[in-house]
Design an enzyme around this catalytic site. Structure first.
Site, PDB file in Angstrom:
ATOM      1  N   SER A 280      11.272  95.592 -37.425  1.00 16.02           N
ATOM      2  CA  SER A 280      11.009  94.364 -38.165  1.00 16.02           C
ATOM      3  C   SER A 280       9.613  94.339 -38.770  1.00 16.02           C
ATOM      4  O   SER A 280       9.283  95.161 -39.609  1.00 16.02           O
ATOM      5  CB  SER A 280      11.254  93.155 -37.253  1.00 16.02           C
ATOM      6  OG  SER A 280      11.180  91.951 -37.955  1.00 16.02           O
TER       7      SER A 280
ATOM      8  N   GLU B 220      12.274  78.763 -37.047  1.00 10.53           N
ATOM      9  CA  GLU B 220      10.934  78.853 -36.499  1.00 10.53           C
ATOM     10  C   GLU B 220       9.959  78.848 -37.660  1.00 10.53           C
ATOM     11  O   GLU B 220      10.315  79.172 -38.796  1.00 10.53           O
ATOM     12  CB  GLU B 220      10.772  80.132 -35.680  1.00 10.53           C
ATOM     13  CG  GLU B 220      11.629  80.150 -34.430  1.00 10.53           C
ATOM     14  CD  GLU B 220      11.426  81.417 -33.630  1.00 10.53           C
ATOM     15  OE1 GLU B 220      10.937  81.319 -32.487  1.00 10.53           O
ATOM     16  OE2 GLU B 220      11.746  82.512 -34.132  1.00 10.53           O
TER      17      GLU B 220
ATOM     18  N   GLY C 211       6.081  85.537 -21.990  1.00  8.04           N
ATOM     19  CA  GLY C 211       7.240  86.294 -21.529  1.00  8.04           C
ATOM     20  C   GLY C 211       6.974  87.778 -21.393  1.00  8.04           C
ATOM     21  O   GLY C 211       7.825  88.528 -20.918  1.00  8.04           O
TER      22      GLY C 211
ATOM     23  N   ASP D  30      14.639  89.569 -42.111  1.00  7.38           N
ATOM     24  CA  ASP D  30      15.269  88.458 -41.390  1.00  7.38           C
ATOM     25  C   ASP D  30      14.366  87.233 -41.342  1.00  7.38           C
ATOM     26  O   ASP D  30      14.715  86.218 -40.742  1.00  7.38           O
ATOM     27  CB  ASP D  30      15.715  88.873 -39.979  1.00  7.38           C
ATOM     28  CG  ASP D  30      14.570  89.273 -39.065  1.00  7.38           C
ATOM     29  OD1 ASP D  30      13.398  89.269 -39.514  1.00  7.38           O
ATOM     30  OD2 ASP D  30      14.851  89.613 -37.895  1.00  7.38           O
TER      31      ASP D  30
ATOM     32  N   ARG E  22      -0.062  80.781 -22.420  1.00 11.81           N
ATOM     33  CA  ARG E  22      -0.285  80.428 -23.817  1.00 11.81           C
ATOM     34  C   ARG E  22      -0.501  78.916 -23.930  1.00 11.81           C
ATOM     35  O   ARG E  22       0.185  78.127 -23.275  1.00 11.81           O
ATOM     36  CB  ARG E  22       0.894  80.877 -24.675  1.00 11.81           C
ATOM     37  CG  ARG E  22       1.191  82.373 -24.554  1.00 11.81           C
ATOM     38  CD  ARG E  22       1.958  82.880 -25.755  1.00 11.81           C
ATOM     39  NE  ARG E  22       2.438  84.223 -25.584  1.00 11.81           N
ATOM     40  CZ  ARG E  22       1.712  85.325 -25.750  1.00 11.81           C
ATOM     41  NH1 ARG E  22       0.447  85.208 -26.085  1.00 11.81           N
ATOM     42  NH2 ARG E  22       2.233  86.520 -25.579  1.00 11.81           N
TER      43      ARG E  22
END
Length: 604
Positions: free
Chosen positions: A67, A388, A553, A288, A559
């Site tokens: 990506s 998002e 994660g 994407d 965060r």
């Protein structure tokens, strides 16, 4: 498994030893690493894909891409029968498969798993895998490794679909399993026909209005720009200029692409003063994600029109069409159908976007960070929209709403009392807004990629809606104004230092990130006790303050997200909450690094 199958796995896997000292984990993005480390992993994911096909008795996809990562990286991930991401329940097996140290342990792992999952090797169903890759130089050799993995399962067949965007492969898998035409040509044809249908249905008052500028697209020096050139030809009259294709001299994702533009808030390479005021967009490396932007006249800075605003544009359009049909349904005496429209965001969505959507009367819900959570929640609605801020998202239409729309189309068409020629003309160019609304929604359902976020289909939908509304990117950008925010990616300070970087960093080093447990889509901390109350007290000191913390994660950091009425306040709030984390976790919790990136950059 029969002995022949066991022997084949043992023999083929011996040619793909895993790299020493490397442990990989399958997440939302599948496996990603430096391409030189991935031969063994991609081979094993080939086995995984074949087993998934056996289990689901369906066609499965395998995409080789990293990506928006740098060109020297690569990755691999699985597309499930519905075109979506691989079932989360199989992710632990994927991790174990990739990290098995030798052929015998690999075989034992597979043997145990197929027994547990009741996977049959009786040959009763075809085992088919569609393969795709992006433009990375490492893609060819990794594709061969994937083929070797697939062929190690007796009867499995790999179909090499060539160089594709990631969403194209997901679309093909979904179409194939629905029994529809599923070639790349069919993808381009469906998108272009749906786009033209939407443009044909533009309100009469806006038919004479032309967008006052062309669209200029940054292709991230990757596959998306190449495919957009093809799609442009299918669309007849779509005024798009494509820069930074893979055929140029630029480097994939270096100073270009949606991820770079969205995080850095600057124009990509190849854009400058001559583009001031134009409608611009940027794709990421595998297409994407998409964001729009406007180049400012005074620097290489931009006005970013991110995924939150793309979501808002789509929601406005869908809501408008449903409103045309609402009155018609309310007039019925029995069983009126009221489609449920839902908008799904994560806590990282800018608060201004959420307020705007709620003020429209839309149902807005939140999920944990990650596309797989957003997508799953969106399926609960008749029409679910998720995005998002990084530009990854789509619109999902349930089978129920599609059946209702098809029935509605027939019902409304039957009211036309004309000859055969008049009837067909009426179906193509209906007179009532109700009929147009039905056809618009059906066109959107075919244009948008319902398997996964797709920059190309999203771009066409944005362009069609802008024509429909007679608006411009400037008007679109003024829907609302983002609240200043702070979200950072930093390097760790020296372990002996007690310094806290001024400015409200978002990454705080901790001993154990699992000490922080969250609820309510990661917006509320339930452990350690008392920390959420302390965060609430601090947040209340700031105008329009909002702040949350969540464990990473992927690494041992916490965060921190903060927003407020001014940038200074957002920075201060984040910094204050970093100190709270330090106090409650009993470690030298401190901000990491020196450069800040916007909160709108979604971090996994």
């Amino acid at each position: 498994m029969k002995e022949e199958q066991r022997t084949l796995i043992l023999q083929s896997s011996s040619d793909f030893p895993p790299p020493k000292g490397v442990k990989l984990s399958y997440g939302t993005a599948g496996f990603r690493a430096d391409a030189s480390l991935l031969q063994s992993t991609v081979y094993r994911v080939g086995i995984l894909a074949a087993l998934r096909s056996l289990k689901t008795q369906s066609v499965i996809g395998l995409m080789i891409t990293a990506s928006h990562n740098k060109v020297s990286d690569n990755g691999v991930k699985i597309a499930d029968p519905n075109g979506g991401m691989m079932s989360q329940s199989w992710e632990p097996f994927a991790d174990a498969l990739a990290n098995a140290p030798d052929p015998s342990q690999l075989l034992a792992l597979i043997d145990d798993f197929v027994t547990k999952e009741c996977i049959s090797f009786d040959g009763g169903h075809p085992v088919e895998i569609l393969l795709g890759r992006d433009t990375r130089p490492s893609g060819k050799s990794l594709l061969e490794a994937a083929k070797m993995g697939i062929s190690s399962i007796i009867g499995a067949v790999a179909h090499d679909m060539g160089v594709l965007t990631t969403p194209q492969l997901h679309w093909m898998v979904r179409a194939r399993n629905l029994g529809a035409k599923s070639t790349e040509y069919d993808y381009f044809l469906q998108l272009s026909q749906s786009y033209r249908s939407l443009v044909d249905l533009v309100p009469d008052k806006n038919k004479v209005i032309k967008l006052n500028d062309r669209l200029v697209v940054d292709g991230a020096n990757g596959v998306g720009g190449d495919k957009l050139l093809v799609l442009r030809d299918f669309c007849n009259g779509l005024a798009v200029e494509v820069r930074n294709t893979s055929r140029g001299q630029g480097v994939l994702n270096k100073g270009v692409g949606a991820d770079f533009v969205q995080k850095e808030k600057v124009a990509p390479s190849g854009f400058g003063i001559s583009d001031v005021g134009l409608r611009c967009a940027s794709l990421d490396g595998d297409a994407d994600r998409i964001v729009y932007f406007i180049v400012r006249p005074d620097s290489n800075k931009i006005d970013l029109v991110d995924g939150d605003k793309i979501l808002s544009l789509f929601a406005l359009f869908i809501q408008e069409q449903l409103n045309f049909l609402k009155d018609d349904e309310q007039g019925k005496t029995c069983n009126p159908y009221c489609p449920r429209l839902g908008v799904v965001q994560t806590a990282y969505a800018n608060g201004a976007s959420t307020a705007f959507l709620k003020n429209l009367g839309l149902e807005v819900v939140f999920t944990s960070t990650g596309v797989k959570y957003l997508h799953e929640k969106a399926t609960e609605y008749d029409i679910g929209i998720y995005f998002e801020a990084n530009g990854h998202g789509t619109i999902l239409f349930s089978d129920g709403i599609l059946s209702w729309l098809e029935a509605k189309k027939k019902e409304l068409a039957s009211t036309w009392k004309g000859d055969e020629l008049g009837f067909h003309f009426h179906c193509l160019f209906p007179g009532s807004e109700k009929q147009k609304a039905v056809l618009r929604l059906l066109a959107v359902s075919k244009l948008i990629n319902q398997a996964v976020g797709d920059a190309l289909s999203g771009l066409l939908l944005v362009e069609a809606i802008l024509v429909h509304s007679g608006g411009s990117i400037h008007k679109w950008n003024e829907l609302y104004h983002d609240l200043p925010s702070r979200q950072l990616k930093k390097r760790t300070l020296d372990a002996r230092s007690r310094q806290t970087t001024v400015g409200g960093g978002s990454n705080v080093k901790v001993v154990d990130r699992t000490a922080v447990v969250t609820a309510n889509a990661e917006t509320v901390v339930v452990q350690p006790a008392g920390i959420q109350e302390a965060i609430n007290v601090e947040t209340a000191k700031y105008r329009q303050g909002r702040c949350f913390i969540r464990p990473s994660g992927t690494e041992d950091v916490i965060r921190i997200y903060a927003e407020a009425a001014t940038q200074e306040e957002a920075d201060s709030l984040a910094n204050s909450v970093a100190k709270i984390v330090d106090q409650f976790l009993g470690y030298v919790a401190r901000t990491i690094g020196t450069q800040f990136s916007s909160l709108s950059a979604h971090m996994n």
